[in-house]
Design an enzyme around this catalytic site. Structure first.
Site, short mmCIF file in Angstrom:
data_model
loop_
_atom_site.label_atom_id
_atom_site.label_comp_id
_atom_site.label_asym_id
_atom_site.label_seq_id
_atom_site.Cartn_x
_atom_site.Cartn_y
_atom_site.Cartn_z
N ARG A 130 -13.52 -4.72 7.67
CA ARG A 130 -13.45 -4.42 8.87
C ARG A 130 -13.30 -3.35 9.59
O ARG A 130 -13.89 -2.53 11.00
CB ARG A 130 -12.13 -4.84 9.48
CG ARG A 130 -11.62 -4.97 11.17
CD ARG A 130 -10.58 -5.52 11.04
NE ARG A 130 -9.25 -4.78 11.02
CZ ARG A 130 -7.78 -4.77 10.64
NH1 ARG A 130 -7.03 -5.68 11.46
NH2 ARG A 130 -7.29 -3.86 10.31
N ASP A 142 5.08 -1.47 11.28
CA ASP A 142 5.38 -2.31 12.10
C ASP A 142 6.28 -1.64 12.97
O ASP A 142 6.33 -1.34 14.46
CB ASP A 142 5.26 -3.47 11.61
CG ASP A 142 4.45 -4.39 10.27
OD1 ASP A 142 3.58 -3.78 10.93
OD2 ASP A 142 4.70 -5.29 9.86
N CYS A 159 16.99 24.36 -10.89
CA CYS A 159 16.12 22.98 -11.26
C CYS A 159 16.59 22.55 -12.50
O CYS A 159 17.04 23.27 -13.48
CB CYS A 159 14.61 24.06 -11.28
SG CYS A 159 13.73 22.93 -11.89
N ASP A 205 -2.69 -10.73 1.61
CA ASP A 205 -2.53 -9.29 1.77
C ASP A 205 -3.68 -8.79 0.65
O ASP A 205 -3.67 -8.23 -0.58
CB ASP A 205 -1.69 -9.16 1.20
CG ASP A 205 -0.93 -7.51 1.22
OD1 ASP A 205 -1.61 -7.02 2.37
OD2 ASP A 205 -0.21 -7.05 0.62
N LYS A 214 5.46 -12.50 10.10
CA LYS A 214 5.58 -12.06 8.82
C LYS A 214 6.66 -12.05 8.13
O LYS A 214 7.68 -12.63 8.70
CB LYS A 214 5.79 -9.87 9.64
CG LYS A 214 4.07 -9.86 9.77
CD LYS A 214 3.25 -9.63 8.43
CE LYS A 214 1.92 -8.59 8.65
NZ LYS A 214 2.98 -7.25 8.77
N CYS A 259 12.53 24.14 -6.77
CA CYS A 259 12.02 25.46 -7.71
C CYS A 259 11.51 26.37 -7.86
O CYS A 259 10.62 26.19 -7.41
CB CYS A 259 12.16 24.50 -9.33
SG CYS A 259 11.95 25.73 -10.35
N TYR A 283 -11.22 -17.71 6.12
CA TYR A 283 -10.54 -18.36 7.22
C TYR A 283 -11.06 -18.18 9.10
O TYR A 283 -10.24 -18.42 9.44
CB TYR A 283 -9.11 -17.81 7.74
CG TYR A 283 -9.22 -16.03 7.61
CD1 TYR A 283 -9.42 -15.60 8.52
CD2 TYR A 283 -8.36 -15.64 5.53
CE1 TYR A 283 -8.87 -13.70 7.93
CE2 TYR A 283 -8.99 -14.03 5.69
CZ TYR A 283 -9.00 -13.94 7.31
OH TYR A 283 -8.83 -12.28 7.19
N CYS A 334 8.55 27.53 -15.07
CA CYS A 334 9.08 25.93 -15.67
C CYS A 334 7.82 24.51 -15.56
O CYS A 334 7.15 24.76 -15.18
CB CYS A 334 9.21 25.10 -14.11
SG CYS A 334 9.73 24.10 -13.62
N LYS A 341 -1.22 -15.91 4.95
CA LYS A 341 -1.27 -14.18 5.13
C LYS A 341 -1.64 -13.50 3.85
O LYS A 341 -1.18 -13.08 3.37
CB LYS A 341 -1.12 -13.53 6.46
CG LYS A 341 -1.59 -12.43 6.97
CD LYS A 341 -0.71 -11.62 8.14
CE LYS A 341 -1.98 -10.87 8.48
NZ LYS A 341 -2.04 -9.70 7.43
N CYS A 347 13.87 23.91 -15.93
CA CYS A 347 13.83 24.96 -15.97
C CYS A 347 15.30 26.68 -15.52
O CYS A 347 15.24 26.96 -15.68
CB CYS A 347 12.63 26.07 -16.06
SG CYS A 347 12.52 25.99 -13.65
N GLU A 379 -2.14 -21.29 8.10
CA GLU A 379 -1.44 -20.62 6.75
C GLU A 379 -1.74 -19.50 6.48
O GLU A 379 -1.23 -18.61 7.17
CB GLU A 379 -3.81 -20.74 6.51
CG GLU A 379 -3.73 -19.26 7.55
CD GLU A 379 -5.43 -19.63 8.12
OE1 GLU A 379 -5.92 -19.20 7.31
OE2 GLU A 379 -5.82 -19.73 8.94
N LEU A 405 -4.83 -9.13 14.33
CA LEU A 405 -3.14 -10.22 14.42
C LEU A 405 -2.10 -9.35 15.59
O LEU A 405 -1.53 -8.59 15.04
CB LEU A 405 -2.90 -10.99 14.22
CG LEU A 405 -4.18 -12.51 13.15
CD1 LEU A 405 -4.25 -12.69 11.99
CD2 LEU A 405 -4.71 -12.99 14.39
#
Ligand code: IVH
Length: 719
Positions: free
Chosen positions: A150, A48, A432, A131, A326, A456, A238, A462, A129, A435, A127, A94
């Site tokens: 969609r 966003d 690393c 997810d 939100k 590494c 909805y 490794c 939203k 190793c 109402e 929206l």
């Protein structure tokens, strides 16, 4: 990515144009991940923030709004697996609001637009939203005839067969409903069902899913409807698309009708008038959120009267009569107990903060990614300071962590006042931790800048790289070997017994034979029984024939993700053709190299990385052994073979007037053509619009068939 960029006010026009170009690319990338692959890389809040930054720059420089601006698009173009469905009415997005003040502004803007209406006279519905994934269900004469995602808002994917398996979605509507009814709403997976599914996956040694939303999306995009049926998907109605008659004249009334017709509707929907009441409902829903059995990420407000909705109408991509308020990303304070380094498949050293466990929005968080050395220091990808004051992160620090939606928790800020006086800056390892090989930051050849990732240099030596490589190889989108999960790979890798050892991918396929001639039987080892061993060998044997793109993806070539693997498979057709071409491309010049770069969607970095992979004798040796065990299938030719362009290579050049380049490309690909970015002897057709230059010249030189846009459209219309 920092939130709103404060520099918009002092940006020059040049900077703004460059930033808009960058944002268009970046947002398109995230859209594709979110909608196309169901695998987001950044949080909704960060996404966003990118969109808001884009909007802020466009507001200040309206003349710079790009053709491909994210503000002109809704979501991503549909992916290719399912047939396209053009929505009878577009499925819009929206606008988002984030603060109480934004909500007052939204309500005020509705009043202002409609004019002369007394305060609090307009009713709004409020109402949750949901997810999930939006879905358009079309009924004709009371029967479900199509279900579409969609997609890009105009064209979605036809997932009817899968949606028919969802018990909550009626196949038939009661008598008396209008002839054409398009009910829209959200498909989702309940949190409890998601947790149960993951428990089952874990028990079977399979990879678990990230979150309910992506799992629902993945479940819906199955080619086999039986898989969808096995995942309990649910639905809330909805909204609507085309309706041959309107059964109500309010938003609230429409949703009640949907309920009467047998659709589940959300019980928390209310009809309210004042801003104060709307906000109170928002906060109430926010409090209930952790208890709900489905994920929500805000509250949607809609003008209730449909005649007013009609008058308010739409902006380019969203209605003026609705907004999504939100929820803020959830945050909490905790302390960094340690910083551990994880070594990935490509050798990248990723620091992870081990946190004192803390609950963030109902989930216990114990780890947060710290990305790389710069991130710990407080420096972002472009050298900018990150976190409000750009503080570095030290062991023992009190930090603010954020968990937004799907994404791994992040350390947002450091509370400096609480830092111990003797806290030392974190020193990023130079070796690393697995190793002991040197860990280096490569320098970008072009920009001269240091890469943000420390790697590494141990390669196959490794243990971390080798096991991560194997885990990638057996993962869901690669060889997808059931019963060979992370734990099992670690076990086989560590085993000292030659009859049990798996060190490289081909070893997976020789395990059964080695077992047969050995006394060290897997079935006698803790955690493996007779049945699970049999099943494991069956799962391995099942993959001896494998789709080419899965095979290429499984090789774990740096920068070659699933999408690139699919592009390569489609372009080269067979593994042999691909491997030969990659070896021929070794000098980074010549026909094979040019061909590789001409594959639409493959840039130079990716091309180089593939060629590098095939230059390494050890890789060739492993792949050759693997080819002794498995057979990559030839890539399927997409869709129709009857089309006049199926299998042909097409290049679009110059400007197109009747369609965008993306549309032209998608259309050609749907008909089975391969769209390339450059003209070579292998090109079959060049579609040249006004302004075409060197590609057109080349087409003439090679005597390739040339068409203008109209000829092309007429040509494919025969399909
Ligand atoms: S109304 C014209 N109501 O949010 C607007 N959308 O950001 C039609 N969504 O694509 C959408 N819950 O997938 C609406 N109660 C709700 C929703 C909702 C979730 C999703 C939907 C939409 C997206 C827009």
């Amino acid at each position: 990515m920092s939130a709103e960029n404060p520099n918009v006010d002092i940006m020059t026009m040049e900077e703004a144009a460059a930033e808009l170009a960058r944002l268009a690319r970046e947002i398109a990338h995230h859209d594709a991940l979110y909608h196309g692959k169901d695998a987001p890389e950044i949080s909704d809040a960060d996404y966003d923030a990118l969109k808001r930054l884009n909007d802020a720059i466009e507001t200040r420089f309206p003349e710079l709004v790009r053709e491909d601006s994210p503000s002109r698009r809704v979501g991503a173009a549909p992916s290719v697996t399912f047939s396209p469905v053009v929505h009878a009415r577009p499925m819009l997005s929206l606008d988002n609001t984030f603060s109480d003040e934004d909500v007052s502004d939204f309500v005020a803007s509705v009043y202002r637009f409609l004019g002369h209406l007394p305060d609090d006279s307009i009713a709004f519905t409020a109402e949750p939203k949901i997810d999930g994934l939006s879905m358009s269900l079309r009924y004709e004469n009371g029967r479900l005839v199509s279900a579409a995602t969609r997609g890009d808002g105009t064209t979605g994917e036809n997932v009817t067969a899968n949606v028919r398996t969802i018990a909550e979605i009626p196949d038939r509507l009661p008598t008396g409903v209008p002839e054409v009814v398009e009910v829209r709403g959200e498909i989702y997976m309940a949190k409890s069902d998601f947790l149960a599914l993951n428990r089952q996956m874990e028990a079977e040694g399979k990879q678990t899913y990230v979150n309910p939303r992506n799992t629902a999306a993945g479940s819906l995009r199955q080619l086999d409807a039986k898989v969808t049926a096995s995942r309990k998907l649910r639905f809330f109605a909805y909204a609507w698309g085309e309706m041959s008659a309107m059964p109500s004249d309010t938003q609230f009334g429409m949703v009640q009708k949907f309920r009467e017709w047998g659709f589940p509707v959300n019980p928390l929907m209310k009809r309210l008038h004042s801003v104060a009441d709307i906000l109170a409902h928002y906060h109430e829903i926010g409090l209930e959120r952790p208890e709900l059995d489905y994920d929500i990420d805000g509250v949607v407000y809609k003008v209730d009267r449909l005649d007013l909705q009609q008058r308010l109408g739409f902006r380019s991509r969203s209605p003026r009569w609705a907004t999504a308020h939100k929820f803020p990303a959830e945050q909490a304070f905790t302390t960094v107990e340690a910083i551990d380094i994880q070594v990935g498949r490509t050798g990248a050293l990723t620091p992870v903060a081990r946190l004192t466990p803390v609950t963030v929005g109902g989930v216990v968080v114990t780890n947060a990614t710290l990305h790389n050395a710069d991130y710990i220091e407080g420096i972002g990808n472009s050298g900018e300071r990150i976190r409000p004051e750009g503080h570095d992160i030290r062991i023992g620090d009190t930090v603010v962590v954020q968990r937004a939606g799907d994404v791994i928790p992040q350390v947002l800020d450091v509370v400096l006042e609480k830092r111990a006086e003797d806290a030392a800056a974190y020193e990023f390892p130079k070796k690393c931790p697995v190793c002991g090989s040197h860990a280096v930051r490569e320098r970008n050849e072009k920009t001269g800048k240091l890469d943000s990732v420390t790697r590494c240099t141990g390669g196959f030596v490794c243990r971390a790289q080798a096991t991560e490589h194997l885990k990638h190889f057996v993962s869901r989108n690669a060889f997808d070997i059931e019963g060979l999960g992370s734990k099992q790979i670690d076990f086989f890798f560590e085993s000292e017994d030659p009859a049990l050892q798996i060190r490289t991918a081909p070893d997976i396929f020789t395990l059964k034979a080695r077992q047969e001639s050995s006394l060290a039987k897997l079935e006698n080892i803790d955690g493996f029984g007779k049945v699970s061993v049999r099943k494991l060998f069956e799962a391995i044997d099942k993959r001896r024939d494998i789709a080419l793109h899965r095979f290429i993806y499984a090789l774990g070539i740096r920068h070659v993700g699933e999408t690139t693997a699919k592009l390569l498979a489609r372009s080269y057709g067979t593994y042999d053709a691909f491997a030969v071409a990659m070896k021929e491309a070794a000098p980074l010049a010549g026909e094979a190299w040019n061909e590789l770069n001409a594959v639409e969607g493959i840039g130079e970095i990716v091309a180089r990385s593939i060629v590098e992979f095939y230059k390494e004798p050890r890789n060739i040796e492993v792949v050759d052994r693997l080819l002794g065990e498995v057979r990559p299938e030839a890539a399927e030719q997409p869709m129709t073979t009857a089309s006049p362009v199926a299998g042909k290579t097409v290049v679009f050049t110059g400007s197109l007037e009747k369609m965008t380049r993306d549309e032209a490309k998608a259309g050609a690909e749907r008909l089975g053509a391969k769209v390339s970015g450059s003209v070579s002897k292998k090109t079959d057709i060049v579609v040249a619009g006004p302004g075409a230059g060197s590609k057109l010249d080349k087409a003439r030189e090679f005597d390739i068939r040339i068409m203008d846009e109209d000829e092309w459209l007429a040509f494919i219309a025969e399909a």
